[in-house]
Design an enzyme around this catalytic site. Sequence first.
Site, mmCIF file in Angstrom:
data_model
loop_
_atom_site.group_PDB
_atom_site.id
_atom_site.type_symbol
_atom_site.label_atom_id
_atom_site.label_comp_id
_atom_site.label_asym_id
_atom_site.label_seq_id
_atom_site.Cartn_x
_atom_site.Cartn_y
_atom_site.Cartn_z
ATOM 1 C CG HIS A 170 -1.900 -1.043 1.381
ATOM 2 N ND1 HIS A 170 -2.066 -1.779 2.531
ATOM 3 C CD2 HIS A 170 -2.825 -1.529 0.515
ATOM 4 C CE1 HIS A 170 -3.039 -2.654 2.380
ATOM 5 N NE2 HIS A 170 -3.511 -2.534 1.155
ATOM 6 C CB SER B 276 -4.184 -6.909 4.229
ATOM 7 O OG SER B 276 -3.807 -5.596 3.902
ATOM 8 N NE ARG C 269 -2.182 -7.385 -4.651
ATOM 9 C CZ ARG C 269 -2.957 -7.488 -3.596
ATOM 10 N NH1 ARG C 269 -2.435 -7.712 -2.422
ATOM 11 N NH2 ARG C 269 -4.264 -7.373 -3.718
ATOM 12 C CE LYS D 251 -13.131 -7.520 4.306
ATOM 13 N NZ LYS D 251 -12.682 -6.726 3.170
#
Length: 151
Positions: free
Chosen positions: A17, A127, A90, A41
């Site tokens: 990030h 993450s 990515r 979540k």
Amino acid sequence: MKRAVFPGSFDPLTLGHVDIIQRALPLFDEIIIAIGVNADKKYMFPLEQRTHFIEETFKKQEKIKVKTYTGLTAAFCKEMNAHFILRGLRNTNDFNYEQSIAQTNQAITGVESVFLFCSPQFSHISSTIVRDVKRNDGDISSLVPKVVNAY
Ligand code: ADP
């Protein structure tokens, strides 16, 4: 003013990030790092902690603001008067996931998404990986900023 929103869960902030944010700084006048809050979540790091990690990492950077939001990212952009969404890529999984979201955001609100490929040395970082390593008492120091590692 060129204002971008960089949305994410940041559970926690990673060096991936940080790389995207730093490289986007010359492109925008202001970047709002927007922590999305989804009541359904489960997060590993509490919201206050995730906010602190970002504020501490970028405390010397006046162009960066940190906010939390719920609901649609595109609606939050309108609210903030931001015309751009910043995202990092990515690999092709990220590309496939991001494409339809970016096209939908453009269609429903006109907000444009801007993508930066991650620097190769960070392409393995997510993450999710950080949480997995941490959960198993592994060393996350090469994956996250100092403030996260020290937590
Ligand atoms: P989300 O839950 O929306 O995927 P994340 O916090 O995981 O939120 O990620 C926010 C943004 O950061 C996304 O655009 C994601 O692709 C990007 N990102 C995450 N990890 C990396 C990395 N290692 N390199 C570049 N971009 C990354």
